[in-house]
Design a protein around this motif. Structure first.
Motif, mmCIF file in Angstrom:
data_model
loop_
_atom_site.group_PDB
_atom_site.id
_atom_site.type_symbol
_atom_site.label_atom_id
_atom_site.label_comp_id
_atom_site.label_asym_id
_atom_site.label_seq_id
_atom_site.Cartn_x
_atom_site.Cartn_y
_atom_site.Cartn_z
ATOM 1 N N ASP A 18 -19.373 20.121 -27.379
ATOM 2 C CA ASP A 18 -19.455 18.891 -28.153
ATOM 3 C C ASP A 18 -20.710 18.963 -29.014
ATOM 4 O OD1 ASP A 18 -19.360 16.371 -29.183
ATOM 5 O OD2 ASP A 18 -19.337 15.341 -27.256
ATOM 6 N N PRO A 19 -20.576 18.926 -30.326
ATOM 7 C CA PRO A 19 -21.750 19.047 -31.196
ATOM 8 C C PRO A 19 -22.756 17.914 -31.025
ATOM 9 C CG PRO A 19 -19.746 18.711 -32.505
ATOM 10 C CD PRO A 19 -19.335 18.848 -31.080
ATOM 11 N N ARG A 20 -22.298 16.760 -30.545
ATOM 12 C CA ARG A 20 -23.233 15.655 -30.321
ATOM 13 C C ARG A 20 -24.220 15.992 -29.219
ATOM 14 N NH1 ARG A 20 -18.769 11.161 -29.575
ATOM 15 N NH2 ARG A 20 -18.038 12.906 -28.344
ATOM 16 N N VAL A 21 -23.761 16.729 -28.215
ATOM 17 C CA VAL A 21 -24.655 17.135 -27.128
ATOM 18 C C VAL A 21 -25.707 18.096 -27.675
ATOM 19 C CG1 VAL A 21 -24.782 18.362 -24.930
ATOM 20 C CG2 VAL A 21 -22.907 16.778 -25.360
ATOM 21 N N LEU A 22 -25.289 19.024 -28.528
ATOM 22 C CA LEU A 22 -26.235 19.963 -29.116
ATOM 23 C C LEU A 22 -27.253 19.251 -29.996
ATOM 24 C CD1 LEU A 22 -23.845 22.914 -30.026
ATOM 25 C CD2 LEU A 22 -25.409 22.729 -28.092
ATOM 26 N N ALA A 24 -28.234 16.118 -29.696
ATOM 27 C CA ALA A 24 -29.118 15.347 -28.816
ATOM 28 C C ALA A 24 -30.141 16.257 -28.146
ATOM 29 C CB ALA A 24 -28.302 14.597 -27.767
ATOM 30 N N MET A 25 -29.686 17.404 -27.668
ATOM 31 C CA MET A 25 -30.620 18.359 -27.050
ATOM 32 C C MET A 25 -31.640 18.851 -28.073
ATOM 33 S SD MET A 25 -28.136 20.599 -24.543
ATOM 34 C CE MET A 25 -29.182 22.002 -24.689
ATOM 35 N N ASN A 26 -31.183 19.122 -29.291
ATOM 36 C CA ASN A 26 -32.093 19.561 -30.343
ATOM 37 C C ASN A 26 -33.125 18.487 -30.637
ATOM 38 O OD1 ASN A 26 -33.307 20.881 -32.478
ATOM 39 N ND2 ASN A 26 -31.570 20.686 -33.854
ATOM 40 N N ALA A 27 -32.702 17.232 -30.699
ATOM 41 C CA ALA A 27 -33.630 16.136 -30.986
ATOM 42 C C ALA A 27 -34.675 15.987 -29.880
ATOM 43 C CB ALA A 27 -32.852 14.834 -31.160
ATOM 44 N N VAL A 28 -34.238 16.013 -28.638
ATOM 45 C CA VAL A 28 -35.170 15.840 -27.513
ATOM 46 C C VAL A 28 -36.143 17.010 -27.435
ATOM 47 C CG1 VAL A 28 -35.314 15.777 -24.989
ATOM 48 C CG2 VAL A 28 -33.618 14.378 -26.172
ATOM 49 N N LEU A 29 -35.636 18.222 -27.553
ATOM 50 C CA LEU A 29 -36.511 19.393 -27.465
ATOM 51 C C LEU A 29 -37.443 19.495 -28.672
ATOM 52 C CD1 LEU A 29 -34.030 22.013 -25.986
ATOM 53 C CD2 LEU A 29 -35.898 20.833 -24.812
#
Length: 71
Positions: A18-22, A24-29
């Motif tokens: 799911d690209p939304r998960v990627l 979100a992970m990119n934003a947090v990291l």
């Protein structure tokens, strides 16, 4: 059962994710790494620590990783 059972590696290879998960992970990291970079540069008295500085560095990291991943 004529179908062969698939293993975990087969499932991972076939998963599109799911690209939304990627994102979100990119934003947090990116936020975490941006905060760390600004904090370290503040200790070295290169940059002044502030929310705007952290946000700018984090946004730059987010955009850079997004562009690199798309290529």
């Amino acid at each position: 059962m004529s179908e062969e059972q698939k293993g975990l590696s087969d499932g991972v290879e076939e998963s599109r994710g799911d690209p939304r998960v990627l994102l979100a992970m990119n934003a947090v990291l990116s936020l975490w790494l941006g905060w760390t970079i600004v904090w370290g540069l503040d200790l070295l008295e290169v940059l002044e620590y502030g929310l705007g500085t952290v946000a700018g560095v984090s946004l730059g990291l987010f955009a850079l990783t997004y562009v690199v991943v798309l290529q």
